[in-house]
Scaffold this motif. Sequence first.
Motif, PDB file in Angstrom:
ATOM      1  N   THR A   1       1.685 -11.474  -3.671  1.00 38.36           N
ATOM      2  CA  THR A   1       1.295 -10.535  -2.623  1.00 38.36           C
ATOM      3  C   THR A   1       2.521  -9.877  -2.009  1.00 38.36           C
ATOM      4  O   THR A   1       2.507  -8.674  -1.699  1.00 38.36           O
ATOM      5  N   ALA A   2       3.599 -10.644  -1.841  1.00 37.14           N
ATOM      6  CA  ALA A   2       4.840 -10.083  -1.322  1.00 37.14           C
ATOM      7  C   ALA A   2       5.368  -8.999  -2.256  1.00 37.14           C
ATOM      8  O   ALA A   2       5.803  -7.920  -1.806  1.00 37.14           O
TER       9      ALA A   2
ATOM     10  N   LEU B   1       5.630  -5.031  -1.384  1.00 38.23           N
ATOM     11  CA  LEU B   1       6.914  -4.328  -1.458  1.00 38.23           C
ATOM     12  C   LEU B   1       6.769  -3.027  -2.236  1.00 38.23           C
ATOM     13  O   LEU B   1       7.276  -1.976  -1.809  1.00 38.23           O
ATOM     14  N   LEU B   2       6.061  -3.087  -3.360  1.00 40.83           N
ATOM     15  CA  LEU B   2       5.846  -1.871  -4.148  1.00 40.83           C
ATOM     16  C   LEU B   2       5.066  -0.834  -3.349  1.00 40.83           C
ATOM     17  O   LEU B   2       5.393   0.361  -3.356  1.00 40.83           O
ATOM     18  N   ALA B   3       4.006  -1.284  -2.648  1.00 37.14           N
ATOM     19  CA  ALA B   3       3.201  -0.366  -1.839  1.00 37.14           C
ATOM     20  C   ALA B   3       4.034   0.215  -0.694  1.00 37.14           C
ATOM     21  O   ALA B   3       3.917   1.391  -0.359  1.00 37.14           O
ATOM     22  N   HIS B   4       4.881  -0.613  -0.107  1.00 35.26           N
ATOM     23  CA  HIS B   4       5.751  -0.151   0.979  1.00 35.26           C
ATOM     24  C   HIS B   4       6.703   0.933   0.490  1.00 35.26           C
ATOM     25  O   HIS B   4       6.855   1.994   1.135  1.00 35.26           O
ATOM     26  N   LEU B   5       7.344   0.701  -0.647  1.00 30.02           N
ATOM     27  CA  LEU B   5       8.291   1.672  -1.181  1.00 30.02           C
ATOM     28  C   LEU B   5       7.618   2.993  -1.528  1.00 30.02           C
ATOM     29  O   LEU B   5       8.229   4.061  -1.423  1.00 30.02           O
ATOM     30  N   ALA B   6       6.337   2.910  -1.905  1.00 30.59           N
ATOM     31  CA  ALA B   6       5.607   4.126  -2.280  1.00 30.59           C
ATOM     32  C   ALA B   6       5.044   4.874  -1.076  1.00 30.59           C
ATOM     33  O   ALA B   6       4.912   6.103  -1.111  1.00 30.59           O
ATOM     34  N   LEU B   7       4.740   4.152   0.000  1.00 29.38           N
ATOM     35  CA  LEU B   7       3.987   4.768   1.099  1.00 29.38           C
ATOM     36  C   LEU B   7       4.708   4.806   2.442  1.00 29.38           C
ATOM     37  O   LEU B   7       4.278   5.542   3.337  1.00 29.38           O
TER      38      LEU B   7
END
Length: 287
Positions: A185-186, A190-196
């Motif tokens: 989940t982390a 992280l991937l979602a954070h970098l994208a959004l």
Amino acid sequence: MTRQSATTIGFLAVLLWALLALFTVGASEVPPLQLNAVCFGIGGSIGVIWTTASGRWGELKGIPLSVYAFGTVGLFGYHFLYFSALRAAPPAEAGLIAYLWPLLIVLFSGLLPGERLRPLHLLGAALSFAGAALIVAKGASFSGEHGLGYALALACAVTWAGYSVLSRRLGTIPSMVVTVYCLATAGLSLLAHLALEETVWPSTGMGWASMIGLGLGPVGAAFYVWDIGVKRGNIQLLGTASYAAPLLSTLVLILAGIAAPSTALIVSALLITTGAGLAAYQSRQTG
């Protein structure tokens, strides 16, 4: 481990979630998905330490990938849908709908083998939901223009209720499997954070302490004890008792001087306590 002790351990998650609002306020500078990535990274580290200290890494090797996928979807899916709902709808309305999950746990538990859903379980859950609604939905005003946000919040509630109830079917899987759930989940967060999102770190020591506190407790250890509770404890009672989280969370904010006491808080406490009492009484009656 007895059913009663497992239920008590599961309720520790509710107590830890009572600190969620306080720590979230303290770490408010950090974007939600970035905060999610950091906190679940810390939560996963708790599991790494636990599993290493107990020498039980071997037990995780034979677990099917489908189980790991299930847990990751549960944890990441819930939080991603929740944050998305808050972006698409006002927090009061989205929060109220999202907080249907304890009631859904009680309802869904009736589908589990060996579980008996009784009238007082339903009445207790409904009363507790009404009590939580007084706090969570303060100032809520539903509008059709926020339909997408409401749908996301409902999906969020269904996701967490489904994860909690279906975890019961994985009773033979050791709870240290949550270690992998958290780390995966982390990574996804992280991937979602970098994208959004844009990366922002706390600017104060209190902000850092709050973020670390979230990872250690409400978004860390809580998921391990919750796993034990829903797998081996009284799931109807845990579902109903979960409505104590927003009440306790508000009390913590009052003690911290961030919120003020109100009549609604007293009424909420009475409703939640009554609801939990009814569920506990029904559970004793049915064994």
